[in-house]
Design a protein around this motif. Structure first.
Motif, PDB file in Angstrom:
ATOM      1  N   GLU A 123       0.789  -1.229   0.000  1.00  0.00           N
ATOM      2  CA  GLU A 123       0.000   0.000   0.000  1.00  0.00           C
ATOM      3  C   GLU A 123       0.821   1.278   0.000  1.00  0.00           C
ATOM      4  O   GLU A 123       0.272   2.364  -0.157  1.00  0.00           O
ATOM      5  CB  GLU A 123      -0.934  -0.003   1.212  1.00  0.00           C
ATOM      6  CG  GLU A 123      -1.945  -1.156   1.196  1.00  0.00           C
ATOM      7  CD  GLU A 123      -2.910  -1.107   2.361  1.00  0.00           C
ATOM      8  OE1 GLU A 123      -4.116  -1.263   2.126  1.00  0.00           O
ATOM      9  OE2 GLU A 123      -2.433  -0.909   3.507  1.00  0.00           O
ATOM     10  N   VAL A 124       2.127   1.167   0.150  1.00  0.00           N
ATOM     11  CA  VAL A 124       2.971   2.366   0.144  1.00  0.00           C
ATOM     12  C   VAL A 124       3.043   2.940  -1.271  1.00  0.00           C
ATOM     13  O   VAL A 124       3.317   2.223  -2.232  1.00  0.00           O
ATOM     14  CB  VAL A 124       4.389   2.035   0.651  1.00  0.00           C
ATOM     15  CG1 VAL A 124       5.282   3.275   0.588  1.00  0.00           C
ATOM     16  CG2 VAL A 124       4.344   1.499   2.074  1.00  0.00           C
ATOM     17  N   LYS A 125       2.768   4.230  -1.402  1.00  0.00           N
ATOM     18  CA  LYS A 125       2.863   4.904  -2.698  1.00  0.00           C
ATOM     19  C   LYS A 125       4.305   5.355  -2.911  1.00  0.00           C
ATOM     20  O   LYS A 125       4.768   6.295  -2.263  1.00  0.00           O
ATOM     21  CB  LYS A 125       1.909   6.101  -2.751  1.00  0.00           C
ATOM     22  CG  LYS A 125       0.449   5.753  -2.508  1.00  0.00           C
ATOM     23  CD  LYS A 125      -0.089   4.792  -3.566  1.00  0.00           C
ATOM     24  CE  LYS A 125      -1.562   4.497  -3.334  1.00  0.00           C
ATOM     25  NZ  LYS A 125      -2.089   3.501  -4.300  1.00  0.00           N
ATOM     26  N   LEU A 126       4.998   4.670  -3.795  1.00  0.00           N
ATOM     27  CA  LEU A 126       6.427   4.920  -3.968  1.00  0.00           C
ATOM     28  C   LEU A 126       6.673   6.076  -4.929  1.00  0.00           C
ATOM     29  O   LEU A 126       6.173   6.085  -6.052  1.00  0.00           O
ATOM     30  CB  LEU A 126       7.115   3.655  -4.497  1.00  0.00           C
ATOM     31  CG  LEU A 126       7.156   2.472  -3.530  1.00  0.00           C
ATOM     32  CD1 LEU A 126       7.750   1.255  -4.213  1.00  0.00           C
ATOM     33  CD2 LEU A 126       7.955   2.824  -2.283  1.00  0.00           C
ATOM     34  N   SER A 127       7.466   7.029  -4.462  1.00  0.00           N
ATOM     35  CA  SER A 127       7.802   8.169  -5.313  1.00  0.00           C
ATOM     36  C   SER A 127       9.150   8.780  -4.967  1.00  0.00           C
ATOM     37  O   SER A 127       9.832   9.310  -5.832  1.00  0.00           O
ATOM     38  CB  SER A 127       6.717   9.247  -5.212  1.00  0.00           C
ATOM     39  OG  SER A 127       6.614   9.698  -3.864  1.00  0.00           O
ATOM     40  N   ASP A 128       9.518   8.721  -3.674  1.00  0.00           N
ATOM     41  CA  ASP A 128      10.713   9.418  -3.222  1.00  0.00           C
ATOM     42  C   ASP A 128      11.419   8.618  -2.131  1.00  0.00           C
ATOM     43  O   ASP A 128      11.030   7.498  -1.800  1.00  0.00           O
ATOM     44  CB  ASP A 128      10.360  10.820  -2.722  1.00  0.00           C
ATOM     45  CG  ASP A 128       9.297  10.789  -1.611  1.00  0.00           C
ATOM     46  OD1 ASP A 128       9.038   9.699  -1.046  1.00  0.00           O
ATOM     47  OD2 ASP A 128       8.724  11.851  -1.303  1.00  0.00           O
ATOM     48  N   LEU A 183      10.538  -0.006   3.535  1.00  0.00           N
ATOM     49  CA  LEU A 183      11.444  -0.848   4.315  1.00  0.00           C
ATOM     50  C   LEU A 183      10.867  -1.128   5.701  1.00  0.00           C
ATOM     51  O   LEU A 183      10.954  -2.265   6.196  1.00  0.00           O
ATOM     52  CB  LEU A 183      12.808  -0.178   4.439  1.00  0.00           C
ATOM     53  CG  LEU A 183      13.797  -0.845   5.402  1.00  0.00           C
ATOM     54  CD1 LEU A 183      14.121  -2.268   4.947  1.00  0.00           C
ATOM     55  CD2 LEU A 183      15.071  -0.018   5.529  1.00  0.00           C
ATOM     56  N   LYS A 184      10.270  -0.145   6.319  1.00  0.00           N
ATOM     57  CA  LYS A 184       9.725  -0.336   7.667  1.00  0.00           C
ATOM     58  C   LYS A 184       8.606  -1.369   7.681  1.00  0.00           C
ATOM     59  O   LYS A 184       8.420  -2.073   8.679  1.00  0.00           O
ATOM     60  CB  LYS A 184       9.257   1.001   8.230  1.00  0.00           C
ATOM     61  CG  LYS A 184      10.410   1.954   8.536  1.00  0.00           C
ATOM     62  CD  LYS A 184       9.935   3.331   8.953  1.00  0.00           C
ATOM     63  CE  LYS A 184      11.120   4.281   9.146  1.00  0.00           C
ATOM     64  NZ  LYS A 184      10.683   5.651   9.508  1.00  0.00           N
ATOM     65  N   TRP A 202       6.756  -5.757  -7.286  1.00  0.00           N
ATOM     66  CA  TRP A 202       6.678  -6.666  -6.140  1.00  0.00           C
ATOM     67  C   TRP A 202       5.500  -6.316  -5.237  1.00  0.00           C
ATOM     68  O   TRP A 202       4.939  -7.193  -4.559  1.00  0.00           O
ATOM     69  CB  TRP A 202       7.994  -6.663  -5.363  1.00  0.00           C
ATOM     70  CG  TRP A 202       9.039  -7.474  -6.038  1.00  0.00           C
ATOM     71  CD1 TRP A 202      10.148  -7.028  -6.699  1.00  0.00           C
ATOM     72  CD2 TRP A 202       9.061  -8.898  -6.167  1.00  0.00           C
ATOM     73  NE1 TRP A 202      10.850  -8.078  -7.232  1.00  0.00           N
ATOM     74  CE2 TRP A 202      10.201  -9.240  -6.914  1.00  0.00           C
ATOM     75  CE3 TRP A 202       8.222  -9.918  -5.722  1.00  0.00           C
ATOM     76  CZ2 TRP A 202      10.530 -10.560  -7.217  1.00  0.00           C
ATOM     77  CZ3 TRP A 202       8.538 -11.238  -6.014  1.00  0.00           C
ATOM     78  CH2 TRP A 202       9.678 -11.546  -6.759  1.00  0.00           C
ATOM     79  N   GLN A 203       5.076  -5.077  -5.228  1.00  0.00           N
ATOM     80  CA  GLN A 203       3.891  -4.711  -4.460  1.00  0.00           C
ATOM     81  C   GLN A 203       2.624  -5.355  -5.025  1.00  0.00           C
ATOM     82  O   GLN A 203       1.616  -5.437  -4.331  1.00  0.00           O
ATOM     83  CB  GLN A 203       3.726  -3.192  -4.426  1.00  0.00           C
ATOM     84  CG  GLN A 203       4.754  -2.483  -3.551  1.00  0.00           C
ATOM     85  CD  GLN A 203       4.532  -0.985  -3.534  1.00  0.00           C
ATOM     86  OE1 GLN A 203       4.523  -0.315  -4.560  1.00  0.00           O
ATOM     87  NE2 GLN A 203       4.323  -0.439  -2.337  1.00  0.00           N
ATOM     88  N   THR A 204       2.677  -5.797  -6.287  1.00  0.00           N
ATOM     89  CA  THR A 204       1.528  -6.491  -6.881  1.00  0.00           C
ATOM     90  C   THR A 204       1.587  -7.995  -6.637  1.00  0.00           C
ATOM     91  O   THR A 204       0.751  -8.734  -7.161  1.00  0.00           O
ATOM     92  CB  THR A 204       1.459  -6.238  -8.396  1.00  0.00           C
ATOM     93  OG1 THR A 204       2.565  -6.884  -9.064  1.00  0.00           O
ATOM     94  CG2 THR A 204       1.482  -4.743  -8.711  1.00  0.00           C
ATOM     95  N   GLN A 205       2.547  -8.440  -5.845  1.00  0.00           N
ATOM     96  CA  GLN A 205       2.718  -9.868  -5.551  1.00  0.00           C
ATOM     97  C   GLN A 205       2.520 -10.095  -4.046  1.00  0.00           C
ATOM     98  O   GLN A 205       3.468 -10.386  -3.316  1.00  0.00           O
ATOM     99  CB  GLN A 205       4.109 -10.342  -5.991  1.00  0.00           C
ATOM    100  CG  GLN A 205       4.501  -9.973  -7.411  1.00  0.00           C
ATOM    101  CD  GLN A 205       3.626 -10.631  -8.450  1.00  0.00           C
ATOM    102  OE1 GLN A 205       3.429 -11.842  -8.453  1.00  0.00           O
ATOM    103  NE2 GLN A 205       3.068  -9.825  -9.339  1.00  0.00           N
ATOM    104  N   PRO A 206       1.288  -9.985  -3.560  1.00  0.00           N
ATOM    105  CA  PRO A 206       1.065 -10.024  -2.102  1.00  0.00           C
ATOM    106  C   PRO A 206       1.383 -11.362  -1.459  1.00  0.00           C
ATOM    107  O   PRO A 206       1.575 -11.423  -0.234  1.00  0.00           O
ATOM    108  CB  PRO A 206      -0.429  -9.702  -1.968  1.00  0.00           C
ATOM    109  CG  PRO A 206      -1.018 -10.134  -3.280  1.00  0.00           C
ATOM    110  CD  PRO A 206       0.027  -9.825  -4.302  1.00  0.00           C
ATOM    111  N   ASP A 207       1.468 -12.429  -2.245  1.00  0.00           N
ATOM    112  CA  ASP A 207       1.703 -13.747  -1.667  1.00  0.00           C
ATOM    113  C   ASP A 207       3.153 -13.988  -1.279  1.00  0.00           C
ATOM    114  O   ASP A 207       3.509 -15.092  -0.854  1.00  0.00           O
ATOM    115  CB  ASP A 207       1.241 -14.839  -2.644  1.00  0.00           C
ATOM    116  CG  ASP A 207      -0.273 -14.865  -2.794  1.00  0.00           C
ATOM    117  OD1 ASP A 207      -0.958 -14.361  -1.894  1.00  0.00           O
ATOM    118  OD2 ASP A 207      -0.764 -15.373  -3.820  1.00  0.00           O
TER     119      ASP A 207
END
Length: 671
Positions: free
Chosen positions: A21-26, A34-35, A315-320
């Motif tokens: 769910e983290v929106k990656l941009s910066d 990472l957290k 990888w965020q689209t691979q929840p398993d």
């Protein structure tokens, strides 16, 4: 569900892991990502924090303590990088206390001194890196504790180590001590750097071992050698300027090849062993920023940033990849024991935290300051041959494809033939490993030619090549290999990449000299075998829904079943997430035409590393003892990328490529 909730609960039926769910941009968003990986580990620390027991009661070739040390140490690749870059994490003191207890011989949580070729040596690399870049770890130790750390890490210096990338782990154990003015072995540091240099082969490429081993996988790049060379160049630049400059030069050259292992969608090409380290595949790109190398054109920092962020987004689209406790599991896109190596413990996947080396890069660096740029497809070669790994990389037809010949692991690890010996590897379709030892269903022969001398029970494929190399025909690079699945069966294989005229096809040609009767099975890529409407297996192809197979799925040896096979020249295809297929290409005037049969192999579940259920369009045939047989195979692939309409998946299927004239001339001269 927030990241901190992991301390009180596990993932439920409808919960989504915070990682997704983290929106990656910066830079800050990558810290947050990472957290979400570090937080679920908190409930699994040992009382004195020197070990983390990652859920998963699986055994490996080393002891359980070493497995739990992996759980403690490997997340340090991410944590230490974030701290080195000025970030903070509230649970950092746990790792500091763990270092004190783990290196204290008087503690019940003492890690134990290393023995020869001990797994503990690997984790000393993470610890050495942490000590080198995060002064707070060393400064938190009293004199006795500093002596304990010196003795623990220094214990690696008189031990036997594998003659592989492992030698880098001793370098970093000593480097971490050196950077803190602690007792270390300068002699061993110099010796190891000199020996590791003997692995270098040219053009930026290093082998994972001595010359007689031909293994150039992600260990040559992101998992170890290139990655650690660049970290060394940054940390030891003043003490060893000449070597550091050379390592940076190699990184610049390697970048122009390694960029071809990624595609526009952010996916990396799965190839070789240890790919359960997942997003660790991108760590090289953060390392070149950390080492402050000059990017070779057409690469820019915006392009590099894009490669990193798109891969993490994929990888965020691979929840398993996460278990119910929120921790990383063993596998690739989902938990999968079949693909694992005998050194993959529950803590092993956290080597993926190498990816977060980018967090050690200052916010002012152009890696972070530049706007994210798309993958530079138009500025990079569509086809490129790489002589050192003996790969041909193409970017036709919507996916990054790697043709491979000649590589093999230095020892017979599980499924080594699948990880190194297949003919083609795809960023879209992954590869398959055998979940069992009988029949085509279990062997899952995607992108390879299998042979059986027992009527189809056990199959053998290419593992070691007696000869391999790159030729040029019609201005195209071609991979050639000679291999023997049986002592009296010799196969010469030519792998011909896709072209602009036929972007979704590549060609394989085999010349088989059979000293015994053998069945053959020539497989395409594996593809998702679940129908959109009801979640069941794919039915016969229907153009109105752009889904299904031709022929229909039947038992793998029931070729006489009605509708269960097609003539080889007609071929077999399957359409779901894109389309894959295979066809027997006509060879005019061939003395012994193959007359192969096309069918759909219903591969056993969990054989493919990306999709849990797959099928493999396949050509079958039987060759009699004493005969020589030529095969020409066309392999089709068109992935379901964004912007690609499902009704277009088979657009290129009816436009099959012709066998090149130079192959025809070769056949006429040799058949």
């Amino acid at each position: 569900m927030t990241s901190s909730d992991f301390r009180a609960k596990v993932l439920g039926y409808n919960d989504v892991h915070p990682f997704c769910e983290v929106k990656l941009s910066d830079r800050e968003s990558v810290q947050d990502l990472l957290k979400t990986i570090l937080d679920p580990l908190q409930q699994h620390f040992s009382p004195q924090c020197s070990r983390i027991k990652v859920p998963g009661a699986t055994a490996v070739r080393f002891d359980n303590t070493a497995s739990e040390i992996e759980g403690y140490a490997r997340p340090l690749w991410g944590l230490a990088s974030m701290l080195a870059g000025g970030g903070t994490y509230e649970n950092t003191p746990r790792w500091i206390e763990g270092l004190k207890a783990g290196t204290n011989p008087e503690s019940e949580e003492y890690w134990g001194q290393s023995e020869d070729s001990d797994q503990r040596m690997v984790e000393m690399c993470c610890i050495g890196w942490t000590l080198a870049v995060v002064p707070a770890f060393w400064d938190a130790l009293d004199e006795k504790e500093k002596g304990n750390v010196e003795r623990y890490l220094g214990g690696i210096n008189d031990k036997v180590m594998p003659n592989t990338n492992w030698l880098w782990f001793r370098v970093f154990a000593n480097l971490g001590l050196l950077r803190n003015g602690a007792k270390h072995s300068p002699e061993m540091l110099v010796q190891d750097i000199k020996h590791l240099d003997s692995f270098y082969r040219g053009d930026g490429w290093s082998n994972d071992g001595p010359e007689h081993i031909h293994q150039m996988d992600y260990y040559s790049g992101s998992f170890a050698i290139q990655f650690l060379q660049l970290l060394y160049a940054k940390l030891a630049g003043e003490q060893d300027p000449e070597t550091s400059a050379e390592f940076k030069r190699r990184g610049e050259m390697f970048a122009l090849d390694f960029v071809l292992y990624f595609d526009e969608e952010g996916r990396a090409l799965p190839f070789g062993r240890s790919i359960g380290y997942r997003f660790g595949m991108i760590s090289f790109w953060g390392a070149i920023a950390y080492a402050e190398i000059d990017l070779p054109a057409p690469l820019t920092w915006g392009v590099v940033k894009g490669i990193v962020l798109r891969n993490l987004r994929w990888w965020q689209t691979q929840p398993d990849i996460f278990g119910p406790s929120g921790t990383l599991n063993l596998g690739y896109s989902y938990p999968n024991m079949y693909m694992l190596e005998n050194y993959n413990s529950p803590g092993s996947p956290y080597w993926a935290c190498l990816a977060f080396i980018c967090l050690a890069v200052p916010e002012s660096h152009p890696f972070w300051a530049s706007a994210e740029e798309p993958y530079p497809s138009k500025q990079l070669p569509v086809i490129k041959s790489l002589k050192h790994p003996k790969h041909i990389i193409t970017y036709h037809g919507g996916h990054r494809m790697l043709l491979s010949s000649g590589q093999a692991c230095g020892y017979p690890m599980k499924s080594t033939h699948a990880k190194y010996g297949k003919f083609a590897y795809s960023s879209a379709y992954g590869y398959s490993v055998p979940p069992g030892g009988y029949t085509l269903e279990q062997f899952a022969l995607d992108s390879t030619l299998g042979l059986s001398d027992d009527e189809g029970e056990v199959w053998k494929t290419r593992r070691n090549c007696e000869e391999s190399g790159i030729e040029v025909h019609d201005d195209l690079p071609v991979l050639v290999s000679v291999w023997k699945p049986f002592k009296d069966v010799t196969i010469k294989t030519w792998l011909i990449p896709s072209t602009e005229k036929h972007p979704n096809w590549h060609i394989r040609v085999h010349r088989i000299e059979a000293g015994r009767d053998v069945m053959t099975a020539d497989g395409s890529f594996a593809i998702y075998n679940i129908a959109k409407a009801d979640g069941r297996a794919l039915r016969p192809y229907k153009s109105e829904i752009a889904e299904g197979t031709s022929p229909r799925i039947v038992g793998n040896y029931d070729l006489d079943a009605e509708g269960g096979s097609n003539p080889g020249a007609e071929g077999a295809f399957a359409v779901s997430k894109g389309a894959v297929g295979i066809a027997d290409l006509e060879i005019a005037d061939l003395e012994r035409p193959s007359n192969r049969t096309a069918m759909i192999v219903n591969a056993d579940p969990n054989s493919n590393i990306v999709e849990k259920k797959t099928i493999i369009p396949t050509l079958q045939h039987t060759i009699k003892a004493g005969s020589t047989q030529w095969y020409a195979t066309g392999v089709y692939a068109k992935p379901s990328n964004p912007g690609v309409a499902p009704e277009s998946y088979l657009d290129g299927w009816d436009s099959k490529p012709a066998v090149p004239d130079w192959i025809r001339a070769l056949i006429n001269g040799q058949s």
